[in-house]
Scaffold this motif. Structure first.
Motif, short mmCIF file in Angstrom:
data_model
loop_
_atom_site.label_atom_id
_atom_site.label_comp_id
_atom_site.label_asym_id
_atom_site.label_seq_id
_atom_site.Cartn_x
_atom_site.Cartn_y
_atom_site.Cartn_z
N ILE A 195 0.32 0.96 -12.15
CA ILE A 195 -0.40 -0.33 -12.16
C ILE A 195 0.55 -1.46 -11.75
O ILE A 195 0.20 -2.32 -10.92
N ARG A 196 1.76 -1.44 -12.32
CA ARG A 196 2.71 -2.51 -11.99
C ARG A 196 3.13 -2.42 -10.52
O ARG A 196 3.34 -3.44 -9.87
N VAL A 197 3.23 -1.20 -10.00
CA VAL A 197 3.56 -1.03 -8.57
C VAL A 197 2.41 -1.59 -7.74
O VAL A 197 2.62 -2.28 -6.73
N ILE A 221 0.81 -1.22 0.00
CA ILE A 221 0.00 0.00 0.00
C ILE A 221 0.85 1.28 0.00
O ILE A 221 0.49 2.26 -0.66
N PHE A 222 2.00 1.24 0.69
CA PHE A 222 2.85 2.44 0.76
C PHE A 222 3.36 2.83 -0.63
O PHE A 222 3.17 3.96 -1.09
N VAL A 262 2.52 6.09 -3.03
CA VAL A 262 3.59 6.99 -3.50
C VAL A 262 3.52 7.09 -5.03
O VAL A 262 3.58 8.18 -5.62
N SER A 263 3.38 5.93 -5.68
CA SER A 263 3.38 5.90 -7.14
C SER A 263 2.17 6.64 -7.73
O SER A 263 2.30 7.36 -8.72
N ILE A 264 1.01 6.45 -7.11
CA ILE A 264 -0.20 7.14 -7.61
C ILE A 264 -0.06 8.65 -7.39
O ILE A 264 -0.45 9.45 -8.25
N THR A 265 0.52 9.04 -6.26
CA THR A 265 0.72 10.47 -5.99
C THR A 265 1.65 11.08 -7.04
O THR A 265 1.40 12.17 -7.57
N ILE A 280 11.83 1.43 -9.46
CA ILE A 280 10.99 2.03 -10.51
C ILE A 280 10.24 3.26 -9.97
O ILE A 280 10.06 4.24 -10.71
N VAL A 281 9.89 3.24 -8.69
CA VAL A 281 9.24 4.43 -8.12
C VAL A 281 10.26 5.57 -8.03
O VAL A 281 9.92 6.74 -8.26
#
Lengths: 280, 260
Positions: free
Chosen positions: A230-232, A154-155, A159-162, A249-250
């Motif tokens: 999505i992959r994250v 979830i973390f 972060v990735s969506i943000t 990748i992030v």
């Protein structure tokens, strides 16, 4: 030194207040049109239903497509749809309209930059979308379609969506800035959005593209908008045969945000020099 | 009739003249329209190039369905589907009132003033995709072509029905351009072979909301394997148009001027 720190805190507080006030106003303004947003509750699942049938038919004769199972493929499209609700942006259209009509001149006189104002607006708009679009569609996917939309971590997913949220804003805003050079840029705007969505993996996972194209896409920033989040979310990353850990990748995604910010700064500097607004 | 056609041509001429004020943007928009419409066939191409397929359907057969769908939109969107955008925009601005005081039918005026030249890109895309698919399948005979021609006209009837429903919604649901998304989400079912869907959905897209008529049914005739319930779908298409017309008229009665 103490005074300097005090001023910095005061300025930060002021910026937060501007952000809160603009986001709240936008939220209230758009809440009047919440039924428009709620169209997604019908449209999202119907689009997804078509995908379910298509991919079920495709997978009826095979186990995997480019390494993805049926379940992974459906999860991909499910996440793609819901992330889209969180990161949607219209700053390009708004900025171009302001430039074309000359109304942008009023923003040159305000004690807040237009980009910050637009970002705050997006925040308010998306907070509304969170409960009108995201949550209902998420629950439909989860309980009706039985799609596992629980992130692997979830973390990192947050972060990735943000980062995607910021990146979509910056890329769209840069397209909006082209309005300083071109009088009417609707065509260019749409061209960019199509190209962006194809290269971001909105329509199909990027692993379905030919090898050479995957290699090109790996070096473009678009994958960080949809494909990477999505992959994250799923918990594994691979493109063009390159596998990376989620933190790696992030990290790259964060770098792409910084790079896009610099592009925005440069375009803004050049664009505002060209602006001439008369009697708006 | 001749007079009505003359007015229609004048509407097209005026719309083209207005759009030509921004020529570069117009031509870019047409190319973009082509690119946007190419997304679904491109995804189909990628799926087949990766060795996957829709069982029982070759890539060109699926592309033919999508080409016909695009052709149908390529004709309807510029010539009469603009009624949707036109109505929503005019109701929002308050200029829909002007159509009510013209010495012509409101529906006719809404269609004429809604000509959308950019959507001609869809027509070009439709012709290209349709031709590309056609040269890669056994060439249809004369009877198949005649049947296809008739069914293609019925697909335009269905498109007009959808245009009326969305436009009717636009009269009462102020400034909601997202009604297009409702159409696209439903029309999506017409772009693929109906046999991949469940029986219930197949019934829905042929006998209730005939979206299968937009691509799948005309394509099936051209491929020499007519879809089940084609005749029934034709009847339903005309009923659909009739009900759409009633809906539009009912919505027009509910129109409240914004006084713009």
């Amino acid at each position: 030194m103490r005074d300097k720190n005090f001023n910095q805190v005061k300025n930060l507080k002021r910026q937060i207040n501007i952000l809160k006030a603009t986001a709240l106003t936008t939220y209230k303004e758009w809440a009047a049109y919440r039924s428009h947003m709620a169209v997604s509750v019908l449209v999202g699942p119907v689009f997804f239903l078509v995908q379910v049938f298509i991919w079920n038919a495709i997978y009826s004769t095979r186990e995997t497509v480019t390494g993805l199972t049926l379940n992974q493929m459906l999860v991909y499209f499910g996440i793609s749809a819901v992330i889209g609700y969180l990161t949607y942006d219209s700053s390009d259209m708004d900025l171009q309209m302001l430039i074309r009509t000359g109304k942008f001149i009023t923003f040159m006189l305000r004690p807040v930059t237009h980009s910050y104002f637009a970002f705050s607006q997006k925040l308010g708009h998306r907070i509304l979308a969170l409960w009108v679009e995201f949550i209902p569609v998420y629950l439909l996917f989860l309980f009706v379609f039985k799609i596992n939309l629980v992130p692997a971590n979830i973390f990192w997913a947050l972060v990735s969506i943000t980062l995607s949220f910021i990146l979509v804003f910056l890329t769209n805003y840069c397209i909006g800035i082209t309005g300083f050079w071109l009088t009417k840029t609707e065509g260019l705007r749409r061209a960019f959005l199509v190209l962006r969505d194809i290269c971001a993996g909105v329509f199909v996972p990027l692993t379905l593209f030919p090898d050479l194209m995957q290699k090109v896409l790996f070096f473009l920033p678009f994958q960080f908008i949809t494909y990477v989040p999505i992959r994250v979310f799923i918990g594994s990353y691979e493109l063009a045969g390159i596998k990376m850990s989620i933190p790696q990748i992030v990290g790259l995604q964060a770098l792409s945000v910084v790079a896009m910010y610099l592009v925005y700064k440069l375009l803004w500097h050049l664009g505002t020099k060209r602006f001439t607004g008369v009697g708006a | 009739m001749i007079n009505a056609m003359y007015i229609h041509l004048q509407g097209i001429k005026t719309a083209l003249a207005v759009r030509m004020a921004y020529r570069a943007d117009f031509f870019i928009s047409i190319i973009i329209m082509l690119a946007v419409e190419g997304i679904t066939p491109f995804v189909t191409y990628l799926v087949y190039k990766n060795g996957a397929s829709l069982p029982g359907w070759s890539m060109y057969e699926v592309l033919l369905i999508q080409g016909i769908f695009l052709l149908s939109r390529g004709i309807s969107f510029p010539f009469f589907f603009g009624i949707v955008w036109n109505t929503i925009e005019r109701v929002r601005e308050g200029t829909f009132d002007l159509l009510l005081i013209k010495p012509r039918s409101v529906l006719h005026m809404a269609i004429i003033t809604g000509f959308d030249s950019e959507d001609l890109g869809k027509l070009i895309g439709g012709i290209v995709l349709f031709t590309a698919a056609l040269v890669n399948i056994p060439f249809p005979g004369l009877f198949q072509w005649l049947m296809f021609g008739a069914l293609f006209l019925v697909s335009l009837v269905v498109m007009f029905g959808f245009g009326l429903i969305l436009s009717g919604l636009g009269i009462v649901w102020v400034a909601n351009f997202r009604v297009y998304e409702i159409f696209f989400s439903l029309a999506n079912f017409g772009m693929y072979p109906a046999n991949i869907f469940s029986k219930m959905l197949q019934t829905f897209i042929t006998s209730i909301v005939p979206v299968a008529m937009l691509g799948f049914i005309p394509a099936s005739v051209l491929l020499g394997r007519p879809a089940e319930g084609t005749l029934y779908a034709v009847v339903v298409s005309f009923v659909f148009l009739f009900l759409s017309l009633l809906f539009w008229k009912a919505m027009l009665k509910r129109y409240n001027s914004a006084g713009g």
